[in-house]
Design a protein around this motif. Structure first.
Motif: not given
Length: 400
Positions: A45-49, A291-306, A379-386
């Protein structure tokens, strides 16, 4: 009897103490098991959005005819797969074939007028050359007349001097009357010859002026021939353009697929009259993405290729995977038909959504389970690298 006295008498502990210890042990086991089971979910949960505001998207190409007419044939059916260049439908081409023949006839006529203008231009050039040659000939005649004048003038001056000298001698009686008469006759002949040659030069000058005027007329005719040539060549180019346009319109009667995909929303049948630009069907590309519409508070740690785990509502339990392809530079509301105008004074803060494009990684799985545009996904994005990158940036900022 008290528990202590009972314990001393029987030598055994009471049942309530055993139950308490068993309950505590069971509770501890359950707690440890719960933590062990919940920990992976917590870490996940803490590593995915994730978001449920997501859907399948693809390229959808609207097909419309480029020329109007009655549909003579339709070669496709609903939901049929087509390839690039396949003929979708045909419009009655007889009117366009006639238009092409008319345009070709006009081009042939224009080509004939160009050839006629070329012949007139050649004749004008020859005429000008002839007039220039005549002018050169008349100028040469004038030069010969000038030479004759000089010769006649020299003869006249010689005969005039001879007559003057013989007249003086005749008065002294040194020459005969016949010689004096001969000198006088020779002087008259020389004067008449000189006057005759002088009269020829005026006539020749008139001929030269006439030749010069003829040259000017020939030059005007040549310029006019050049102008006619340019006009007729322009008309020929116009006729050629009309032929090209008629040939293009004829080719447009065959409506072909601009890309590969599946036919959807087909609304054309044989015999229908279609207008230019009228939508008759759409082609849906087999290449899909999310096409996933994430909240603006969720994309802080998102990066390309995650990496992304994707759940499709239509196929529960099928593990689709993908990766973040790109993040839109702007919220969805910013690109609506009427973007909000916050400077109007009625601002209410709303958490905005940012579209994120996610590309699927397993084409074979997508072929096995067809995905259509508009399908709902989670979709569930793995943001751990970010998060690691964000932490390093924060640490570096703190050290500075």
């Amino acid at each position: 009897m008290s528990e202590e006295m009972q314990t001393k008498t029987t030598g055994k502990k009471p049942k309530s103490a055993k139950n308490l210890k068993f309950t505590l042990l069971a509770g501890l086991i359950i707690l440890v098991a719960s933590v062990a089971l919940a920990y992976p979910f917590y870490v996940h949960a803490i590593n995915h959005e994730s978001t449920d505001d997501a859907f399948i998207d693809t390229h959808v190409v609207s097909i419309s005819p480029r020329v109007p007419g009655h549909v003579s044939e339709v070669h496709i059916a609903d939901n049929q797969r087509v390839s690039t260049g396949d003929v979708i439908a045909e419009i009655d081409s007889r009117d366009y074939q006639v238009a092409l023949q008319i345009a070709q006839a006009r081009m042939e006529s224009a080509n004939a007028t160009v050839k006629e203008a070329e012949a007139l231009l050649l004749a004008a050039e020859k005429e000008l050359a002839q007039k220039r040659a005549e002018y050169a000939s008349e100028t040469a005649v004038l030069e010969r007349i000038q030479a004759q004048i000089n010769q006649a003038k020299a003869g006249y001056m010689r005969d005039e001097n001879d007559l003057s000298r013989i007249s003086k001698i005749a008065r002294a009686g040194a020459v005969s009357i016949q010689e004096l008469d001969h000198a006088r006759a020779q002087e008259k002949m020389s004067r008449a010859n000189l006057n005759s040659v002088k009269s020829n030069i005026n006539t020749q000058n008139a001929k030269i002026n006439e030749s010069r005027a003829a040259i000017e007329v020939a030059q005007g005719n040549l310029q006019q021939a050049h102008a006619q040539m340019e006009i007729r060549r322009a008309r020929l180019r116009e006729a050629q353009a009309e032929v090209d346009r008629a040939r293009l319109n004829l080719s447009y009667t065959r409506i072909t697929a601009p890309c590969s995909g599946f036919v959807t929303k087909k609304s054309v049948e044989t015999g229908n009259y279609v207008q230019s630009g009228q939508k008759i069907l759409s082609i849906v590309s087999p290449e899909v993405w999310v096409v996933a519409n994430f909240k603006e508070t969720q994309i802080m740690s998102m990066q390309v290729d995650q990496q992304v785990e994707i759940e499709v509502d239509s196929y529960p339990g099928v593990p689709f995977r993908g990766h973040v392809d790109s993040i839109q530079r702007g919220t969805g509301s910013r690109f609506t038909l009427l973007p909000p105008e916050n400077a109007a004074g009625n601002f209410i803060k709303v958490v905005q959504r940012v579209p994120v494009k996610i590309v699927l990684d397993d084409p074979e799985l997508c072929a096995k389970y067809p995905l259509s545009p508009g399908m709902s996904v989670i979709p569930s994005v793995d943001i751990s690298a970010g998060k690691d990158t964000e932490t390093r940036l924060a640490d570096s900022g703190t050290q500075e």
